[in-house]
Design a protein around this motif. Structure first.
Motif, mmCIF file in Angstrom:
data_model
loop_
_atom_site.group_PDB
_atom_site.id
_atom_site.type_symbol
_atom_site.label_atom_id
_atom_site.label_comp_id
_atom_site.label_asym_id
_atom_site.label_seq_id
_atom_site.Cartn_x
_atom_site.Cartn_y
_atom_site.Cartn_z
ATOM 1 N N GLU A 229 89.803 71.872 25.722
ATOM 2 C CA GLU A 229 88.643 72.759 25.675
ATOM 3 C C GLU A 229 87.515 72.117 26.467
ATOM 4 O O GLU A 229 87.200 70.953 26.298
ATOM 5 C CB GLU A 229 88.217 73.093 24.255
ATOM 6 C CG GLU A 229 88.181 71.925 23.305
ATOM 7 C CD GLU A 229 88.203 72.391 21.852
ATOM 8 O OE1 GLU A 229 88.259 73.599 21.611
ATOM 9 O OE2 GLU A 229 88.157 71.532 20.971
ATOM 10 N N HIS A 236 83.323 67.548 19.799
ATOM 11 C CA HIS A 236 84.640 67.848 20.374
ATOM 12 C C HIS A 236 85.142 66.752 21.304
ATOM 13 O O HIS A 236 84.398 66.266 22.155
ATOM 14 C CB HIS A 236 84.591 69.167 21.157
ATOM 15 C CG HIS A 236 84.457 70.370 20.288
ATOM 16 N ND1 HIS A 236 83.236 70.909 19.964
ATOM 17 C CD2 HIS A 236 85.394 71.134 19.668
ATOM 18 C CE1 HIS A 236 83.423 71.960 19.167
ATOM 19 N NE2 HIS A 236 84.716 72.119 18.970
ATOM 20 N N GLU A 400 81.853 72.362 10.805
ATOM 21 C CA GLU A 400 83.224 72.399 10.285
ATOM 22 C C GLU A 400 83.901 71.031 10.346
ATOM 23 O O GLU A 400 84.011 70.420 11.391
ATOM 24 C CB GLU A 400 84.048 73.409 11.094
ATOM 25 C CG GLU A 400 85.489 73.477 10.615
ATOM 26 C CD GLU A 400 86.387 74.370 11.468
ATOM 27 O OE1 GLU A 400 85.862 75.298 12.111
ATOM 28 O OE2 GLU A 400 87.595 74.124 11.477
ATOM 29 N N ILE A 401 84.385 70.586 9.181
ATOM 30 C CA ILE A 401 85.138 69.324 9.162
ATOM 31 C C ILE A 401 86.600 69.603 8.819
ATOM 32 O O ILE A 401 87.504 68.865 9.231
ATOM 33 C CB ILE A 401 84.484 68.299 8.200
ATOM 34 C CG1 ILE A 401 85.107 66.907 8.364
ATOM 35 C CG2 ILE A 401 84.554 68.733 6.756
ATOM 36 C CD1 ILE A 401 84.238 65.785 7.820
ATOM 37 N N ARG A 451 85.710 63.522 12.992
ATOM 38 C CA ARG A 451 84.542 64.148 12.355
ATOM 39 C C ARG A 451 84.265 63.480 11.013
ATOM 40 O O ARG A 451 83.119 63.328 10.600
ATOM 41 C CB ARG A 451 84.753 65.650 12.205
ATOM 42 C CG ARG A 451 84.798 66.319 13.577
ATOM 43 C CD ARG A 451 84.403 67.771 13.555
ATOM 44 N NE ARG A 451 84.620 68.354 14.877
ATOM 45 C CZ ARG A 451 84.756 69.637 15.118
ATOM 46 N NH1 ARG A 451 84.677 70.510 14.120
ATOM 47 N NH2 ARG A 451 84.957 70.076 16.343
HETATM 48 P P1 ATP Z 1 85.619 74.021 15.951
HETATM 49 O O1 ATP Z 1 85.215 75.411 15.603
HETATM 50 O O2 ATP Z 1 84.677 72.974 15.431
HETATM 51 O O3 ATP Z 1 85.983 73.838 17.392
HETATM 52 P P2 ATP Z 1 88.317 74.659 15.237
HETATM 53 O O4 ATP Z 1 88.108 75.930 14.509
HETATM 54 O O5 ATP Z 1 88.784 74.691 16.648
HETATM 55 O O6 ATP Z 1 86.970 73.765 15.143
HETATM 56 P P3 ATP Z 1 90.737 73.907 13.805
HETATM 57 O O7 ATP Z 1 91.604 74.493 14.865
HETATM 58 O O8 ATP Z 1 90.683 74.562 12.493
HETATM 59 O O9 ATP Z 1 89.247 73.702 14.370
HETATM 60 O O10 ATP Z 1 91.128 72.358 13.660
HETATM 61 C C1 ATP Z 1 91.043 71.670 12.425
HETATM 62 C C2 ATP Z 1 90.010 70.564 12.454
HETATM 63 O O11 ATP Z 1 90.172 69.717 13.597
HETATM 64 C C3 ATP Z 1 88.583 71.021 12.554
HETATM 65 O O12 ATP Z 1 88.075 71.371 11.297
HETATM 66 C C4 ATP Z 1 87.870 69.804 13.101
HETATM 67 O O13 ATP Z 1 87.622 68.867 12.070
HETATM 68 C C5 ATP Z 1 88.913 69.205 14.008
HETATM 69 N N1 ATP Z 1 88.717 69.527 15.427
HETATM 70 C C6 ATP Z 1 88.977 70.686 16.066
HETATM 71 N N2 ATP Z 1 88.755 70.612 17.381
HETATM 72 C C7 ATP Z 1 88.352 69.331 17.606
HETATM 73 C C8 ATP Z 1 87.993 68.611 18.789
HETATM 74 N N3 ATP Z 1 88.049 69.168 19.992
HETATM 75 N N4 ATP Z 1 87.641 67.301 18.657
HETATM 76 C C9 ATP Z 1 87.623 66.717 17.437
HETATM 77 N N5 ATP Z 1 87.960 67.345 16.288
HETATM 78 C C10 ATP Z 1 88.322 68.632 16.371
#
Ligand code: ATP
Ligand code: MN
Length: 477
Positions: A229, A236, A400-401, A451
């Motif tokens: 992303e 992120h 979001e964690i 996170r």
């Molecule tokens: P966000 O909306 O913050 O991008 P997401 O909805 O893409 O999160 P999920 O696909 O549900 O997240 O992934 C589960 C968890 O992984 C998230 O709650 C977050 O803690 C973590 N996470 C997601 N994307 C990233 C990233 N690019 N870097 C670090 N941690 C991440």
């Protein structure tokens, strides 16, 4: 003689005995006092050098960053600020460090500068503390699951399923970029690639973890995850570590209980076992906050925040209630949100999540029952036909964690959803098999490890809680 670590010596009963240790010079003052650190603790040990006992040549080589081997007597300190020190009887310089060139001088460096020197930043107090806390958290994660009857699963890093749907993926291929074979349709012919099909780095181990939960009951993964992303945020990374428990016969309420119990447990573990590092990080943050305008300062210190999370229940609120709260909130009415909330059904942005957690409820929040249209296909459809059994755990400062859900266990409903989003059923044959043979209610969540480390250490940028961050335009080291 046995080599001791600084951590061992500072709490030892070896008073007046001869000891040996190795480490790096943090500072050297008055040609006499070495502050020595070996990474075993945030604390340095003071080593006192007697002029007579050391040659002038070696004395000059005691500079910040040099590695030394010291033998001496552990004594009670004469000076203030430490209780024990070492009277050096012999000192050997193991590796010089040119003070004109060594980037990590005993002064304040910006985190940007330190990121460019990520191979050396680990030697600073802050990064040493962060990395020791990260290690303790990682141990606490395994400890929690192992003590609660979970089996650890290593799900694949290279994945052939393009249905994970959690984000943009990195392609894995052995083709030369400009020499990939072309098929009759003029498209790249992946049947000739290494795996005979398109493959990517995983964005989540969930689908594979579900297969294990449907056999072993309670399982968890803890491994690297990749998302291409292109978002340059402080939350992120392109490569991060994810913890994903998956449990058979557990519904969404059980899932919420598990996420809360798990998070408070691992935080409790580090509060107990990383006292010195957390005390240091707490002070660091207090200093940093002093430089901010009053309105931007956080109401709680780092330690207060950690205790607050451990001691209080997470507030559970449905998406629908949250939308009502947001719609009637001051920032919404005064048009302070970048994305104003008008109607039910919109996805929440970080600004909304942080308003709910930091301003409205003032505690961690679990939002549940989201609109089906903004969540993944595998989440269980509620009887209202428009919401799914999803949950997000929201934290102060982070948003979001955790993202999780109860999974759709009904074959017909799942098939419908797969069809509606245009995924080929054939692609997911093995996933659908779980619903054909002994299907059961099951749930799980994904927690981004970095996170969690961010929250625990109070570091503002996620790039400062992983050893070598991978982000757009950046993969040095
Ligand atoms: P966000 O909306 O913050 O991008 P997401 O909805 O893409 O999160 P999920 O696909 O549900 O997240 O992934 C589960 C968890 O992984 C998230 O709650 C977050 O803690 C973590 N996470 C997601 N994307 C990233 C990233 N690019 N870097 C670090 N941690 C991440
Ligand atoms: Mn995302």
């Amino acid at each position: 003689m046995k080599t001791s670590s600084v951590a061992e010596l500072l709490q030892s009963d070896l008073l007046l005995q001869e000891v040996h240790l190795n480490g790096w010079v943090k500072t050297f003052r008055s040609n006499r006092f070495i502050a020595l650190n070996d990474g075993s603790t945030i604390h340095n040990i003071q080593c006192v050098v007697e002029f007579e006992k050391i040659d002038q040549e070696s004395l000059k080589r005691i500079t910040t960053g040099a590695s030394v081997s010291i033998t001496g007597t552990l004594v009670e300190s004469q000076g203030r600020g430490q209780s024990l020190e070492i009277q050096v009887s012999s000192l050997e310089i193991l590796g010089d460090s040119n003070p004109e060139e060594y980037p990590i001088q005993p002064k304040k460096h910006s985190f940007e500068f330190l990121r460019e020197n990520a191979h050396l930043r680990i030697r600073t107090n802050t990064f040493g503390a962060v990395m020791r806390v990260r290690s303790a958290l990682s141990f606490a994660v395994h400890k929690y699951f192992q003590e609660h009857g979970f089996t650890y699963v290593n799900t694949p890093i290279i994945t052939g399923s393009d249905a994970e749907g959690a984000g943009e993926m990195f392609r894995v291929s052995t083709f030369e970029p400009n020499k990939a074979p072309i098929d009759e349709k003029g498209e790249i012919d992946f049947t000739q690639d290494f795996f005979g099909k398109e493959t990517n780095l995983t964005v989540s181990g969930q689908l594979e973890a579900e297969t294990f939960a449907m056999a072993l009951g309670k399982v968890y993964t803890f491994g690297p995850t990749f998302r291409a992303e292109n978002s340059n945020t402080t939350r992120h990374l392109a490569e991060f570590w994810m913890i994903e428990p998956e449990v058979a016969f557990m519904d969404l309420d059980g899932n919420m209980d598990l996420s809360e119990d798990f998070i408070t447990s691992v935080l409790g573990y580090v509060l107990k076992n990383c006292k010195d590092d957390l005390a240091f990080l707490n002070q660091r943050l207090i200093q940093e906050e002093k430089g901010k305008p009053q309105a931007q300062r956080s109401e709680m210190s780092l330690l207060e925040k950690l205790h607050f999370v451990v001691d209080n229940n997470f507030k559970r609120v449905s998406y629908t209630e949250a939308i009502d709260i947001l719609r009637n909130s001051k920032p919404n009415k005064k048009k302070k949100f970048k994305f104003p909330i008008h109607e039910w059904g919109v996805d929440l942005q970080s600004e909304h999540e942080r308003f709910l957690v930091e301003k409205h409820f003032k505690c961690p929040v679990i939002l549940f029952d989201y609109p089906a249209s903004i969540k993944a296909f595998y989440m269980r459809l509620n009887d209202d036909g428009k919401t799914v059994r999803a949950m997000d755990v929201l934290f102060p400062g982070i948003g979001e964690i955790v993202g999780g859900s109860q999974r759709e266990e009904r074959l017909d409903v799942l098939k419908d959803k797969i069809k509606n989003i245009g995924i080929d059923e054939e692609e997911l044959w093995w996933y659908l098999d779980l619903r054909k043979y002994g299907t059961a209610v099951h749930s799980g969540f994904g927690l981004g490890f970095e996170r969690l480390v961010q929250f625990t250490t109070g570091m503002a940028n996620i790039r400062d809680v992983i050893p070598f961050p991978r982000t757009p335009q950046n993969a040095t080291f």
